[in-house]
Enzyme design. Structure first.
Site, PDB file in Angstrom:
ATOM      1  N   ARG A 232       0.425  -0.983   0.284  1.00 55.52           N
ATOM      2  CA  ARG A 232       0.020   0.376   0.472  1.00 55.52           C
ATOM      3  C   ARG A 232       0.934   0.933  -0.216  1.00 55.52           C
ATOM      4  O   ARG A 232       2.179   0.683   0.388  1.00 55.52           O
ATOM      5  CB  ARG A 232      -1.052  -0.127   1.464  1.00 55.52           C
ATOM      6  CG  ARG A 232      -2.478  -0.788   0.663  1.00 55.52           C
ATOM      7  CD  ARG A 232      -3.101  -1.043   0.229  1.00 55.52           C
ATOM      8  NE  ARG A 232      -4.213  -1.768   0.289  1.00 55.52           N
ATOM      9  CZ  ARG A 232      -4.487  -3.059  -0.902  1.00 55.52           C
ATOM     10  NH1 ARG A 232      -3.566  -2.671  -1.455  1.00 55.52           N
ATOM     11  NH2 ARG A 232      -5.644  -3.019  -0.941  1.00 55.52           N
TER      12      ARG A 232
ATOM     13  N   GLU B 143      -3.407   7.970  -5.045  1.00 61.19           N
ATOM     14  CA  GLU B 143      -3.995   7.014  -6.244  1.00 61.19           C
ATOM     15  C   GLU B 143      -4.908   7.792  -6.420  1.00 61.19           C
ATOM     16  O   GLU B 143      -6.210   7.551  -6.258  1.00 61.19           O
ATOM     17  CB  GLU B 143      -4.043   5.948  -6.590  1.00 61.19           C
ATOM     18  CG  GLU B 143      -2.295   4.402  -4.991  1.00 61.19           C
ATOM     19  CD  GLU B 143      -2.638   2.920  -5.165  1.00 61.19           C
ATOM     20  OE1 GLU B 143      -4.004   3.035  -5.308  1.00 61.19           O
ATOM     21  OE2 GLU B 143      -1.698   2.789  -5.145  1.00 61.19           O
TER      22      GLU B 143
ATOM     23  N   HIS C 224      -0.991   0.377  -9.693  1.00 65.91           N
ATOM     24  CA  HIS C 224      -1.729  -0.605  -8.961  1.00 65.91           C
ATOM     25  C   HIS C 224      -2.515  -2.032  -9.919  1.00 65.91           C
ATOM     26  O   HIS C 224      -3.920  -1.960  -9.419  1.00 65.91           O
ATOM     27  CB  HIS C 224      -2.836  -0.094  -7.960  1.00 65.91           C
ATOM     28  CG  HIS C 224      -3.001  -0.700  -6.656  1.00 65.91           C
ATOM     29  ND1 HIS C 224      -3.201   0.283  -5.742  1.00 65.91           N
ATOM     30  CD2 HIS C 224      -3.049  -1.755  -6.291  1.00 65.91           C
ATOM     31  CE1 HIS C 224      -3.524  -0.669  -4.892  1.00 65.91           C
ATOM     32  NE2 HIS C 224      -3.473  -1.750  -5.626  1.00 65.91           N
TER      33      HIS C 224
HETATM   34  C1  DGY Z   1      -5.870  -5.822  -3.084  1.00 66.16           C
HETATM   35  O1  DGY Z   1      -6.953  -6.791  -3.148  1.00 66.16           O
HETATM   36  O2  DGY Z   1      -5.776  -5.139  -1.712  1.00 66.16           O
HETATM   37  C2  DGY Z   1      -4.953  -5.493  -4.712  1.00 66.16           C
HETATM   38  O3  DGY Z   1      -4.135  -4.066  -3.589  1.00 66.16           O
HETATM   39  C3  DGY Z   1      -5.823  -5.086  -5.174  1.00 66.16           C
HETATM   40  O4  DGY Z   1      -5.963  -6.367  -6.010  1.00 66.16           O
END
Ligand code: DGY
Length: 326
Positions: free
Chosen positions: A241, A270, A289
């Protein structure tokens, strides 16, 4: 009038899941490419028994109030659920579902891709060609990082961290160091991975890859001090993240040569603003992402998210239940 229970799906997801949702509930699907505004979202959730959400939706007390007391389940189309106030959901008896396992390999692959792209300067090389700068083969140009038998430091040795470690050890015979809240005996046995403190990991790793959850202990953990402890030849990779990294500190570290390069699949915020200084650096590769973005991962995520949603509105246990037993 349908006697099926009402749900709101905050974006179009793969048909593998969406078809199940639309045939098993009275579903409204937000089909716009951009998320609904907060105001619209609060309106749309009114009277819903279930919500299928993405990371882009903040799911908190205000949203639960707007939905009403009949809300039984929030099914997140992601393995991460930092967008959801789990404590508040649990207090209200609302089940929360996520989509673990099915994106583990895709995410580990993305970390590998970023490690290689940043370490071997692939995007920078492509820009060099497109900018018409490639005139000849250059013995001293475009020198990148070696991988074979180097040391990788993995922060967060859960499912994805372990899958990444296997790739590093199996592919390049790397020494694996890791930092985690608890020991992971499996990777220690299988790969000879060593649990070390953060300072050791930062000082000894040629590649540092982040696979930790986002929580108050991890937000901002990659700050100026952390980057200063890394090798000047190190490559930093983040597929977890964005908020785990102080982006200004990362910019300074990359700009001043405190580390060699970085590959990021996640940023804060983001999308990354177009005037963010990180975008001016040739030694920083940034993807939007997309780590879970393979056909089989996204289809499987959609199926699990649909199952969680439909099980939740039916008052059944969820296939992947985040706040089970809490
Ligand atoms: C998640 O699943 O947490 C990813 O960051 C997005 O697929």
């Amino acid at each position: 009038m349908s006697d099926q229970l009402k749900v709101f799906v905050t974006r179009e997801i793969p048909a593998a899941g969406l078809d199940k949702v639309t045939s098993g509930s009275d579903a409204e699907v937000w089909r716009e490419p951009l998320p609904p505004s907060r105001e619209v979202l609060l309106q749309k959730v009114q009277g819903c028994h279930g919500l299928l959400t993405l990371l882009t939706e903040k799911v908190d007390a205000e949203l639960f109030d707007a939905a009403g007391p009949q809300l039984k389940v929030v099914s997140n189309f992601a393995v991460g659920y930092n967008n959801i106030d789990i404590e508040e959901a649990t207090r209200r008896g609302i089940k929360v579902g996520n989509t673990p396992n099915v994106l583990t390999d895709a995410t580990a692959d993305m970390a590998m891709a970023l490690m290689l792209a940043a370490g071997r300067r692939i995007v920078e090389g492509q820009d060099y060609i497109r900018d018409k700068k490639w005139k000849t083969w250059e013995p001293l140009g475009h020198i990148g990082a070696d991988l074979w038998e180097r040391t990788v430091g993995i922060v967060g040795m859960g499912r994805i961290g372990s899958a990444f470690a296997r790739r590093c050890h199996g592919g390049w015979n790397m020494r694996v160091l890791y930092h985690n809240t608890s020991p992971n005996e499996q990777v220690e046995k299988e790969l000879g991975a060593q649990l070390v403190d953060m300072d050791t990991l930062l000082a000894e790793s040629d590649f540092v890859s982040v696979h930790a959850n986002m929580n108050p202990d991890t937000v901002g953990m990659f700050n100026a001090e952390a980057f200063k402890k890394m090798k000047s030849t190190a490559v930093f990779v983040n597929t977890s993240r964005g908020p785990l990294v102080d982006q200004k500190a990362l910019y300074d570290a990359l700009k001043n040569g405190e580390i060699f390069a970085a590959g990021l699949d996640v940023t804060d915020p983001e999308p990354i603003p177009l005037d963010d200084p990180l975008l001016t650096l040739s030694n920083c590769v940034i993807a939007p992402h997309i780590a879970s973005g393979t056909l089989s991962s996204r289809n499987a995520m959609a199926e699990i998210a649909a199952d969680n949603l439909l099980q939740g509105i039916a008052g059944q246990p969820l296939r992947c239940w985040v706040n089970q037993g809490s």
